[in-house]
Design a protein around this motif. Structure first.
Motif, PDB file in Angstrom:
ATOM      1  N   PRO A   1       7.811  -2.364   7.353  1.00 31.74           N
ATOM      2  CA  PRO A   1       7.582  -1.122   6.597  1.00 31.74           C
ATOM      3  C   PRO A   1       6.262  -1.154   5.825  1.00 31.74           C
ATOM      4  N   LEU A   2       5.605  -0.004   5.760  1.00 32.05           N
ATOM      5  CA  LEU A   2       4.316   0.087   5.066  1.00 32.05           C
ATOM      6  C   LEU A   2       4.458  -0.009   3.555  1.00 32.05           C
ATOM      7  N   ILE A   3       5.645   0.258   3.033  1.00 29.51           N
ATOM      8  CA  ILE A   3       5.838   0.260   1.581  1.00 29.51           C
ATOM      9  C   ILE A   3       5.573  -1.119   0.975  1.00 29.51           C
ATOM     10  N   ILE A   4       5.826  -2.182   1.760  1.00 33.13           N
ATOM     11  CA  ILE A   4       5.575  -3.540   1.257  1.00 33.13           C
ATOM     12  C   ILE A   4       4.094  -3.714   0.935  1.00 33.13           C
ATOM     13  N   GLY A   5       3.246  -3.314   1.867  1.00 33.47           N
ATOM     14  CA  GLY A   5       1.804  -3.432   1.658  1.00 33.47           C
ATOM     15  C   GLY A   5       1.286  -2.492   0.590  1.00 33.47           C
ATOM     16  N   GLN A   6       1.873  -1.308   0.506  1.00 26.79           N
ATOM     17  CA  GLN A   6       1.458  -0.346  -0.521  1.00 26.79           C
ATOM     18  C   GLN A   6       1.682  -0.908  -1.918  1.00 26.79           C
ATOM     19  N   GLU A   7       2.823  -1.576  -2.091  1.00 21.76           N
ATOM     20  CA  GLU A   7       3.132  -2.174  -3.390  1.00 21.76           C
ATOM     21  C   GLU A   7       2.177  -3.331  -3.692  1.00 21.76           C
ATOM     22  N   ILE A   8       1.868  -4.147  -2.680  1.00 18.17           N
ATOM     23  CA  ILE A   8       0.923  -5.257  -2.869  1.00 18.17           C
ATOM     24  C   ILE A   8      -0.460  -4.726  -3.233  1.00 18.17           C
ATOM     25  N   LEU A   9      -0.906  -3.699  -2.524  1.00 24.17           N
ATOM     26  CA  LEU A   9      -2.221  -3.126  -2.816  1.00 24.17           C
ATOM     27  C   LEU A   9      -2.287  -2.588  -4.239  1.00 24.17           C
ATOM     28  N   ARG A  10      -1.196  -1.980  -4.700  1.00 21.81           N
ATOM     29  CA  ARG A  10      -1.166  -1.490  -6.086  1.00 21.81           C
ATOM     30  C   ARG A  10      -1.280  -2.655  -7.070  1.00 21.81           C
ATOM     31  N   LYS A  11      -0.545  -3.737  -6.787  1.00 20.19           N
ATOM     32  CA  LYS A  11      -0.607  -4.912  -7.670  1.00 20.19           C
ATOM     33  C   LYS A  11      -2.001  -5.533  -7.673  1.00 20.19           C
ATOM     34  N   GLU A  12      -2.698  -5.408  -6.541  1.00 14.78           N
ATOM     35  CA  GLU A  12      -4.065  -5.941  -6.448  1.00 14.78           C
ATOM     36  C   GLU A  12      -5.090  -5.000  -7.086  1.00 14.78           C
ATOM     37  N   GLY A  13      -4.619  -3.862  -7.582  1.00 16.27           N
ATOM     38  CA  GLY A  13      -5.524  -2.894  -8.205  1.00 16.27           C
ATOM     39  C   GLY A  13      -6.257  -2.014  -7.218  1.00 16.27           C
ATOM     40  N   ILE A  14      -5.706  -1.911  -5.990  1.00 13.75           N
ATOM     41  CA  ILE A  14      -6.333  -1.113  -4.940  1.00 13.75           C
ATOM     42  C   ILE A  14      -5.500   0.148  -4.713  1.00 13.75           C
ATOM     43  N   GLN A  15      -6.066   1.272  -5.035  1.00 14.77           N
ATOM     44  CA  GLN A  15      -5.374   2.552  -4.871  1.00 14.77           C
ATOM     45  C   GLN A  15      -5.872   3.225  -3.599  1.00 14.77           C
ATOM     46  N   ILE A  16      -5.020   3.317  -2.588  1.00  9.56           N
ATOM     47  CA  ILE A  16      -5.418   3.923  -1.329  1.00  9.56           C
ATOM     48  C   ILE A  16      -5.552   5.434  -1.492  1.00  9.56           C
ATOM     49  N   ASP A  17      -6.722   5.941  -1.118  1.00  6.36           N
ATOM     50  CA  ASP A  17      -7.003   7.382  -1.168  1.00  6.36           C
ATOM     51  C   ASP A  17      -6.830   7.943   0.238  1.00  6.36           C
ATOM     52  N   ARG A  18      -5.766   8.689   0.458  1.00  7.92           N
ATOM     53  CA  ARG A  18      -5.463   9.187   1.802  1.00  7.92           C
ATOM     54  C   ARG A  18      -6.423  10.283   2.272  1.00  7.92           C
ATOM     55  N   ASP A  19      -7.290  10.748   1.394  1.00  2.91           N
ATOM     56  CA  ASP A  19      -8.313  11.711   1.797  1.00  2.91           C
ATOM     57  C   ASP A  19      -9.563  11.007   2.338  1.00  2.91           C
ATOM     58  N   ARG A  20      -9.547   9.669   2.301  1.00  2.00           N
ATOM     59  CA  ARG A  20     -10.659   8.887   2.817  1.00  2.00           C
ATOM     60  C   ARG A  20     -10.149   7.908   3.873  1.00  2.00           C
ATOM     61  N   LEU A  21     -11.037   7.505   4.785  1.00  4.51           N
ATOM     62  CA  LEU A  21     -10.682   6.465   5.741  1.00  4.51           C
ATOM     63  C   LEU A  21     -10.654   5.118   5.024  1.00  4.51           C
TER      64      LEU A  21
END
Length: 365
Positions: free
Chosen positions: A172-192
């Protein structure tokens, strides 16, 4: 109970090799009955905890001898163990373990390995002589089979499958999404969002210079979000820090070590993966993420060919203009690429059954 000992490059926090071990252990346990698995590891305690197996120290000859004596079958692999390019000594290490197994009359199985390059004539002779006496040989690509034939191993004894990591299921992608948040990386879905898994020990190389220009162009021309991902943490952190120093806030990076499933999910959250690391590219294939492969070793070319693609170039002839053209082409045709790769994966994963089928026959004998 049938006792299996696994030898490989395990316990070093290299996510590629740890993914191999995860796949091999799971495959053996799922398809074979009444087995006990022991793994030779740099960090036996951690390996035992992570994989639910027994583990022994790979750096203690006493522990190695004891583990070999009590096993019924030595499984060597996967990965690129039998090569002398990255290290002239490591190939002897893996051969010595096989010699010990032969000394104690144990059966030996080569599990979906990538063989070569082996430049030393002595190492070629030793490898050919050793593998000619094992119970079964499975390699992960045609190039490895051709190389074994070149050094004198009967090609009729060699089966070709794929890298065992390809059998790992998407997560599931949610695992990586949570890790990225903890790493201080906010994925912007309007950008590649473009992930980079780079292997380069020389931080002042021309490759790094051109890579910096390419990343800068992705940010300025494509408004892309760049995530730097270490696959072999101790080796990759140097080039990541160099890219951060040169590019500043134009890039962000993964700062901590993660397990196979976690790294799969991180990769799955990318829109495209640029990989020099083989298993970063394999993770992309599993998670159905378009990729651009950059080769530093023939194994990259072999894998890309197996999924119906080509490596864009090598690290020695990389330039930012060619990269931008490849990037635009890949993004434009990403759905076609994803469908083609998934079709290839079906055949490759099915071929991997050969490993356990052969081991089962060895066990029955």
């Amino acid at each position: 109970m049938y006792k299996i000992l696994i030898s490989g490059y395990y316990g070093f926090n290299n996510i590629g090799d740890e993914s191999i071990l995860r796949a091999v252990v799971d495959n053996l346990q799922d398809r074979l009955e009444d087995i006990e698995i022991t793994v030779l590891s740099q960090d036996p305690v951690s390996t035992a905890e992570k994989y639910g197996v027994k583990s022994a120290s790979r750096k203690s000859m006493k522990s190695i001898v004891k583990a070999v004596k009590r096993c019924d079958l030595l499984v060597s692999g996967g990965g690129s163990l039998l090569q002398d390019v990255t290290s002239k000594k490591s190939i002897l290490y893996y051969l010595i373990i096989m010699w010990l197994a032969q000394l104690f009359r144990k059966k030996i199985f080569i599990y979906s390995q990538g063989i070569g390059p082996i430049n030393s004539n002595l190492n070629r002779r030793l490898t050919a002589r050793t593998l000619s006496k094992v119970s079964g040989i499975v390699v992960r690509d045609e190039a490895s089979k051709e190389f074994l034939a070149e050094i004198g191993v009967d090609p009729q004894r060699v089966e070709v499958t794929a890298d065992p990591v390809l059998r790992i299921k998407p997560v599931p992608l949610i695992i990586g999404q949570e890790i990225l948040r903890k790493e201080g990386i906010q994925i912007d879905r309007d950008r590649l969002t473009v992930g980079f898994a780079i292997r380069e020990r020389k931080t002042d190389s021309e490759f790094v210079d051109e890579l910096c220009i390419a990343i800068d162009r992705l940010v300025t021309e494509q408004k892309a979000q760049i995530v730097l991902i270490p696959f072999h943490y101790s080796e990759d952190v140097g080039v990541i820090e160099e890219l951060e120093k040169r590019l500043g806030d134009k890039v962000c990076s993964i700062k901590h070590k993660y397990l196979t499933n976690e790294m799969l999910s991180i990769i799955g959250n990318m829109d495209l993966l640029v990989g020099v690391r083989l298993h970063a590219l394999i993770h992309s294939a599993i998670m159905n993420v378009p990729m651009i492969g950059i080769s530093y070793d023939p194994k990259i070319n072999s894998f890309m060919k197996s999924i119906g693609m080509k490596a864009m170039c090598s690290i020695y002839d990389f330039n930012n203009q060619d990269f931008m053209e490849e990037f635009n082409k890949t993004i434009q045709h990403r759905e076609v690429i994803k469908n083609r790769v998934q079709e290839k994966l079906v055949h490759l994963t099915k071929a991997l059954d050969t490993n356990e089928e052969m081991i089962k026959k060895i066990m029955e004998k």
